[in-house]
Design a protein around this motif. Structure first.
Motif, short mmCIF file in Angstrom:
data_model
loop_
_atom_site.label_atom_id
_atom_site.label_comp_id
_atom_site.label_asym_id
_atom_site.label_seq_id
_atom_site.Cartn_x
_atom_site.Cartn_y
_atom_site.Cartn_z
N GLU A 34 0.83 -1.21 0.00
CA GLU A 34 0.00 0.00 0.00
C GLU A 34 0.86 1.26 0.00
N GLN A 35 1.99 1.22 0.71
CA GLN A 35 2.91 2.36 0.68
C GLN A 35 3.46 2.56 -0.74
N PHE A 36 3.79 1.44 -1.40
CA PHE A 36 4.28 1.51 -2.77
C PHE A 36 3.21 2.09 -3.69
N GLU A 37 1.97 1.63 -3.54
CA GLU A 37 0.88 2.13 -4.38
C GLU A 37 0.67 3.62 -4.14
N ALA A 38 0.72 4.07 -2.89
CA ALA A 38 0.55 5.49 -2.59
C ALA A 38 1.67 6.32 -3.21
N GLY A 86 -5.72 -1.06 -7.36
CA GLY A 86 -5.45 -2.49 -7.47
C GLY A 86 -3.98 -2.85 -7.54
N LEU A 87 -3.12 -1.86 -7.52
CA LEU A 87 -1.69 -2.12 -7.60
C LEU A 87 -1.19 -2.86 -6.36
N ALA A 88 -1.68 -2.49 -5.19
CA ALA A 88 -1.24 -3.15 -3.95
C ALA A 88 -1.59 -4.63 -3.97
N ASP A 89 -2.76 -4.98 -4.49
CA ASP A 89 -3.15 -6.40 -4.58
C ASP A 89 -2.17 -7.18 -5.43
N THR A 90 -1.80 -6.61 -6.55
CA THR A 90 -0.85 -7.27 -7.45
C THR A 90 0.52 -7.40 -6.80
N VAL A 91 0.96 -6.36 -6.10
CA VAL A 91 2.27 -6.39 -5.45
C VAL A 91 2.28 -7.44 -4.33
#
Length: 111
Positions: A34-38, A86-91
């Motif tokens: 989530e930090q990466f997505e943010a 949806g990026l956090a889900d993939t990561v």
């Protein structure tokens, strides 16, 4: 034209990945993702605000320009809290897959 078609499987994250070893580990992976997505969303939002003038009757002047990056970061974090893109889900899925692969190769590895 058919050469440009994108396979639907490329657009769908692999959320059916193996599960992590513990709840705490999964929570840490989720927080990191989530930090990466943010961070990613913040970088994508910055150009959207570059051309906005801060003067005028409703502008914040120099202070608005100074604090704009903080506002963009807050908007990105709020977007992630609201479900994100949806990026956090993939990561997370990829992190779990990589962790599973690594744990499968380490116990039997001889080097």
């Amino acid at each position: 034209m058919s050469d440009l078609a994108v396979s639907p499987s490329l657009l769908t994250p692999n959320v059916a990945a193996p599960t992590a070893r513990s709840e705490a580990e999964t929570a840490r992976m989720r927080a990191t993702a989530e930090q990466f997505e943010a961070s990613f969303l913040s970088q994508m939002l910055k150009p959207m605000f570059e051309g906005i003038s801060t003067d005028g009757p409703f502008g914040g002047g120099e202070a608005e320009g100074t604090w704009r990056s903080f506002m963009i970061d807050a908007m990105a974090k709020q977007t992630v809290r609201a479900g994100g893109i949806g990026l956090a889900d993939t990561v997370v899925s990829e992190m779990i897959r990589m962790q599973t692969e690594q744990s499968q190769t380490q116990p039997g590895a001889t080097a």
